[in-house]
Scaffold this motif. Structure first.
Motif, short mmCIF file in Angstrom:
data_model
loop_
_atom_site.label_atom_id
_atom_site.label_comp_id
_atom_site.label_asym_id
_atom_site.label_seq_id
_atom_site.Cartn_x
_atom_site.Cartn_y
_atom_site.Cartn_z
N VAL A 27 21.26 -9.87 48.23
CA VAL A 27 21.16 -9.46 46.83
C VAL A 27 21.53 -10.60 45.89
CG1 VAL A 27 22.07 -7.88 45.09
CG2 VAL A 27 21.56 -7.05 47.37
N GLY A 28 22.64 -11.27 46.19
CA GLY A 28 23.08 -12.38 45.33
C GLY A 28 22.07 -13.51 45.30
N ARG A 29 21.49 -13.82 46.44
CA ARG A 29 20.50 -14.89 46.50
C ARG A 29 19.26 -14.50 45.71
NH1 ARG A 29 20.10 -20.32 47.45
NH2 ARG A 29 17.98 -20.77 48.10
N HIS A 30 18.86 -13.23 45.82
CA HIS A 30 17.70 -12.75 45.08
C HIS A 30 17.93 -12.87 43.57
CE1 HIS A 30 14.19 -10.40 44.07
NE2 HIS A 30 14.96 -9.64 43.31
N LYS A 33 17.72 -16.49 42.48
CA LYS A 33 16.35 -16.99 42.42
C LYS A 33 15.63 -16.48 41.19
CE LYS A 33 13.84 -17.49 46.09
NZ LYS A 33 13.12 -17.27 47.34
N VAL A 34 15.87 -15.20 40.83
CA VAL A 34 15.26 -14.64 39.62
C VAL A 34 15.76 -15.40 38.39
CG1 VAL A 34 15.18 -12.60 38.14
CG2 VAL A 34 14.84 -12.38 40.59
N TRP A 35 17.08 -15.62 38.31
CA TRP A 35 17.65 -16.35 37.19
C TRP A 35 17.10 -17.76 37.12
CZ3 TRP A 35 20.56 -20.82 37.27
CH2 TRP A 35 21.07 -21.22 36.04
#
Length: 58
Positions: A27-30, A33-35
């Motif tokens: 979740v944190g990686r996702h 990446k969005v940011w």
């Protein structure tokens, strides 16, 4: 895992997140990446357009 009517194990449908490949992004990686994608799109300098060249008279 579920069982069919005879009691044998059968696979369920593949998960939506990894599409059945078994690899999931945390979740944190996702969110990172969005940011990062939003940040890069917002701060990207536009490409320079070529200078206007008048048509040659001939």
């Amino acid at each position: 895992m579920k069982t069919d009517r005879k009691g044998r194990l059968k696979r369920g449908k593949p998960c939506r997140r990894c599409k059945g490949h078994g690899k999931r992004i945390r979740v944190g990686r996702h969110l990172y990446k969005v940011w990062l994608r939003l940040y890069r799109d917002g701060t990207d300098t536009p490409a320079k357009k070529p200078a206007f060249k008048p048509a040659a008279k001939g």
